[in-house]
Design an enzyme around this catalytic site. Structure first.
Site, PDB file in Angstrom:
ATOM      1  N   GLY A 149       0.786  -1.234   0.000  1.00 29.42           N
ATOM      2  CA  GLY A 149       0.000   0.000   0.000  1.00 29.42           C
ATOM      3  C   GLY A 149       0.818   1.285   0.000  1.00 29.42           C
ATOM      4  O   GLY A 149       1.693   1.507  -0.847  1.00 29.42           O
ATOM      5  N   ILE A 150       0.515   2.142   0.963  1.00 35.26           N
ATOM      6  CA  ILE A 150       1.140   3.463   1.035  1.00 35.26           C
ATOM      7  C   ILE A 150       2.661   3.338   1.232  1.00 35.26           C
ATOM      8  O   ILE A 150       3.444   4.036   0.577  1.00 35.26           O
ATOM      9  CB  ILE A 150       0.489   4.271   2.189  1.00 35.26           C
ATOM     10  N   ALA A 179       4.048   1.748   8.794  1.00 33.15           N
ATOM     11  CA  ALA A 179       3.430   0.508   9.291  1.00 33.15           C
ATOM     12  C   ALA A 179       2.243   0.867  10.162  1.00 33.15           C
ATOM     13  O   ALA A 179       2.320   1.766  10.995  1.00 33.15           O
ATOM     14  CB  ALA A 179       4.438  -0.317  10.089  1.00 33.15           C
ATOM     15  N   GLY A 180       1.152   0.178   9.966  1.00 33.80           N
ATOM     16  CA  GLY A 180      -0.012   0.462  10.786  1.00 33.80           C
ATOM     17  C   GLY A 180      -1.050  -0.626  10.646  1.00 33.80           C
ATOM     18  O   GLY A 180      -1.074  -1.363   9.655  1.00 33.80           O
ATOM     19  N   GLN A 203     -13.646   8.917  14.664  1.00 34.73           N
ATOM     20  CA  GLN A 203     -14.279   7.917  13.785  1.00 34.73           C
ATOM     21  C   GLN A 203     -14.948   6.870  14.668  1.00 34.73           C
ATOM     22  O   GLN A 203     -14.275   6.278  15.529  1.00 34.73           O
ATOM     23  CB  GLN A 203     -13.161   7.248  12.949  1.00 34.73           C
ATOM     24  N   TYR A 251      -7.621   3.093  17.245  1.00 39.59           N
ATOM     25  CA  TYR A 251      -6.845   3.549  16.085  1.00 39.59           C
ATOM     26  C   TYR A 251      -6.722   5.070  16.075  1.00 39.59           C
ATOM     27  O   TYR A 251      -5.632   5.627  15.899  1.00 39.59           O
ATOM     28  CB  TYR A 251      -7.537   3.049  14.814  1.00 39.59           C
ATOM     29  N   GLY A 299      -6.123  10.248   3.702  1.00 38.38           N
ATOM     30  CA  GLY A 299      -7.560   9.976   3.739  1.00 38.38           C
ATOM     31  C   GLY A 299      -7.976   9.240   2.498  1.00 38.38           C
ATOM     32  O   GLY A 299      -7.761   9.722   1.380  1.00 38.38           O
ATOM     33  N   ILE A 330      -7.205   6.231   0.772  1.00 38.92           N
ATOM     34  CA  ILE A 330      -6.182   5.854  -0.214  1.00 38.92           C
ATOM     35  C   ILE A 330      -6.402   4.396  -0.620  1.00 38.92           C
ATOM     36  O   ILE A 330      -6.590   3.525   0.248  1.00 38.92           O
ATOM     37  CB  ILE A 330      -4.760   6.022   0.377  1.00 38.92           C
TER      38      ILE A 330
HETATM   39  P1  NAP Z   1      -1.553  -1.813   4.286  1.00 37.85           P
HETATM   40  O1  NAP Z   1      -1.667  -2.010   2.828  1.00 37.85           O
HETATM   41  O2  NAP Z   1      -2.222  -2.795   5.207  1.00 37.85           O
HETATM   42  O3  NAP Z   1      -0.007  -1.645   4.677  1.00 37.85           O
HETATM   43  C1  NAP Z   1       0.405  -1.607   6.016  1.00 37.85           C
HETATM   44  C2  NAP Z   1       1.713  -2.362   6.103  1.00 37.85           C
HETATM   45  O4  NAP Z   1       2.182  -2.316   7.479  1.00 37.85           O
HETATM   46  C3  NAP Z   1       1.540  -3.850   5.746  1.00 37.85           C
HETATM   47  O5  NAP Z   1       2.590  -4.264   4.903  1.00 37.85           O
HETATM   48  C4  NAP Z   1       1.595  -4.534   7.106  1.00 37.85           C
HETATM   49  O6  NAP Z   1       2.068  -5.847   7.051  1.00 37.85           O
HETATM   50  C5  NAP Z   1       2.595  -3.629   7.820  1.00 37.85           C
HETATM   51  N1  NAP Z   1       2.550  -3.847   9.252  1.00 37.85           N
HETATM   52  C6  NAP Z   1       1.455  -4.010  10.038  1.00 37.85           C
HETATM   53  N2  NAP Z   1       1.829  -4.239  11.308  1.00 37.85           N
HETATM   54  C7  NAP Z   1       3.187  -4.202  11.336  1.00 37.85           C
HETATM   55  C8  NAP Z   1       4.153  -4.394  12.341  1.00 37.85           C
HETATM   56  N3  NAP Z   1       3.800  -4.670  13.608  1.00 37.85           N
HETATM   57  N4  NAP Z   1       5.462  -4.307  12.032  1.00 37.85           N
HETATM   58  C9  NAP Z   1       5.835  -4.056  10.750  1.00 37.85           C
HETATM   59  N5  NAP Z   1       4.972  -3.882   9.746  1.00 37.85           N
HETATM   60  C10 NAP Z   1       3.656  -3.959  10.029  1.00 37.85           C
HETATM   61  O7  NAP Z   1      -2.187  -0.409   4.704  1.00 37.85           O
HETATM   62  P2  NAP Z   1      -2.057   1.069   4.049  1.00 37.85           P
HETATM   63  O8  NAP Z   1      -3.426   1.492   3.719  1.00 37.85           O
HETATM   64  O9  NAP Z   1      -0.971   1.119   3.034  1.00 37.85           O
HETATM   65  O10 NAP Z   1      -1.632   1.877   5.357  1.00 37.85           O
HETATM   66  C11 NAP Z   1      -0.329   2.460   5.526  1.00 37.85           C
HETATM   67  C12 NAP Z   1      -0.424   3.472   6.657  1.00 37.85           C
HETATM   68  O11 NAP Z   1      -1.348   4.501   6.285  1.00 37.85           O
HETATM   69  C13 NAP Z   1      -0.947   2.878   7.957  1.00 37.85           C
HETATM   70  O12 NAP Z   1      -0.241   3.434   9.047  1.00 37.85           O
HETATM   71  C14 NAP Z   1      -2.402   3.292   7.975  1.00 37.85           C
HETATM   72  O13 NAP Z   1      -2.901   3.374   9.294  1.00 37.85           O
HETATM   73  C15 NAP Z   1      -2.316   4.648   7.301  1.00 37.85           C
HETATM   74  N6  NAP Z   1      -3.587   5.106   6.706  1.00 37.85           N
HETATM   75  C16 NAP Z   1      -4.099   4.559   5.568  1.00 37.85           C
HETATM   76  C17 NAP Z   1      -5.282   5.061   5.021  1.00 37.85           C
HETATM   77  C18 NAP Z   1      -5.888   4.555   3.752  1.00 37.85           C
HETATM   78  O14 NAP Z   1      -6.859   5.154   3.277  1.00 37.85           O
HETATM   79  N7  NAP Z   1      -5.392   3.487   3.164  1.00 37.85           N
HETATM   80  C19 NAP Z   1      -5.952   6.105   5.656  1.00 37.85           C
HETATM   81  C20 NAP Z   1      -5.415   6.626   6.832  1.00 37.85           C
HETATM   82  C21 NAP Z   1      -4.218   6.129   7.344  1.00 37.85           C
HETATM   83  P3  NAP Z   1       1.002  -7.063   6.817  1.00 37.85           P
HETATM   84  O15 NAP Z   1       0.188  -6.705   5.616  1.00 37.85           O
HETATM   85  O16 NAP Z   1       1.847  -8.254   6.643  1.00 37.85           O
HETATM   86  O17 NAP Z   1       0.154  -7.101   8.067  1.00 37.85           O
END
Ligand code: NAP
Length: 235
Positions: A12-13, A74-75, A132, A138, A169, A171
């Site tokens: 993802g991001i 990471a999240g 939220q 979260y 927001g 993504i």
């Molecule tokens: P994602 O595709 O789930 O990517 C998150 C990555 O973090 C995954 O590769 C996950 O690994 C890794 N991760 C989770 N727990 C971890 C840990 N304990 N140690 C190391 N790596 C870990 O999600 P994303 O949407 O790209 O989100 C990226 C960030 O943006 C996050 O912090 C999320 O909260 C934030 N965010 C995203 C959105 C959105 O609209 N997508 C909105 C607001 C905030 P696994 O997949 O193997 O678990």
């Protein structure tokens, strides 16, 4: 050539940020639970485990030199009515989204202070603008991350280190698609697009572009800021 570490860089991001920073000419290592086998600088690390972070970063320093750029992407999220949220679930969300950043920042600080230069970007969340429902843990963790960002900016500025947050927001990532599949978004992605002022879903590249700027020399006077990238959904 500067060396960056991106957590959550396998998906993802985070992955979008890795691709952008490499295109910008940085060395980039990633820390993730499930790192890509094709990436020579992808380390299997749980960001809640300081020993795993330390071991990986020792190897990064040997191969790529001191780490002066850190992006915390990471999240994990959890949708749960607060009545039913267990303390263990609460704790895990805070552990990954907030304590993980404590550990990574502490691990790279010696490199940045020695260089008298550093860039830290924390990926928080647009949910911190308004709150939220069903995401109390979260939003609490990500709001903590925004606060940590501001405080660190004040403390680390004298060492040439800037610290900023990018709250994304809406993504299009595996995380967002999982939420849509479980019908947790309050509508489909398509319906949300119609409620988004720029009329499209965000892309990892949108967040990566903001990170690229905040990491650049040009952004040296920008610190302690929360730069929303959300298509106008939160202003
Ligand atoms: P994602 O595709 O789930 O990517 C998150 C990555 O973090 C995954 O590769 C996950 O690994 C890794 N991760 C989770 N727990 C971890 C840990 N304990 N140690 C190391 N790596 C870990 O999600 P994303 O949407 O790209 O989100 C990226 C960030 O943006 C996050 O912090 C999320 O909260 C934030 N965010 C995203 C959105 C959105 O609209 N997508 C909105 C607001 C905030 P696994 O997949 O193997 O678990």
């Amino acid at each position: 050539m500067k060396t960056a570490v991106v957590t959550g860089g396998a998906s993802g991001i985070g992955l979008g940020i890795v691709e952008r920073l490499r295109a910008d000419g940085l060395n980039v290592a990633t820390l993730d639970l499930n790192p890509s086998a094709e990436d020579d600088f992808a380390y299997q690390v749980d960001v809640t485990k300081p020993d795993e972070i330390a071991e990986a970063l020792t190897d990064v320093r040997t191969k790529l030199g001191p780490i002066t750029v850190l992006v915390n992407a990471a999240g994990i999220e959890k949708y749960r009515r607060f009545h039913n949220l267990t303390f263990e679930e609460w704790q895990r969300i805070i552990d990954v989204n907030l304590h993980g950043v404590f550990h990574t920042v502490q691990a790279v600080l010696p490199d940045m202070t020695a260089a008298n230069w550093g860039r830290i970007v924390n990926i928080s969340s647009s949910s911190t603008h308004s709150g939220q429902p069903f995401m109390a843990a979260y939003v609490a963790a990500k709001s903590g991350l925004n606060g940590l960002t501001k405080s660190l900016a004040l403390e680390l500025g004298p060492y040439g280190i800037t610290v900023n947050a990018v709250p994304p927001g809406f993504i299009d990532t595996p995380m967002l698609r999982r939420s849509e599949e479980k019908q947790l978004l309050g509508g489909t992605i398509e319906e949300h697009i119609q409620r988004t002022p720029v009329r499209r879903v965000g892309r990892p590249a949108d967040i990566a572009a903001a990170c690229s700027f905040l990491i650049s020399e040009d952004a040296g006077y920008i610190t302690g800021q929360i730069l929303g990238v959300n298509g106008g959904r939160n202003t």
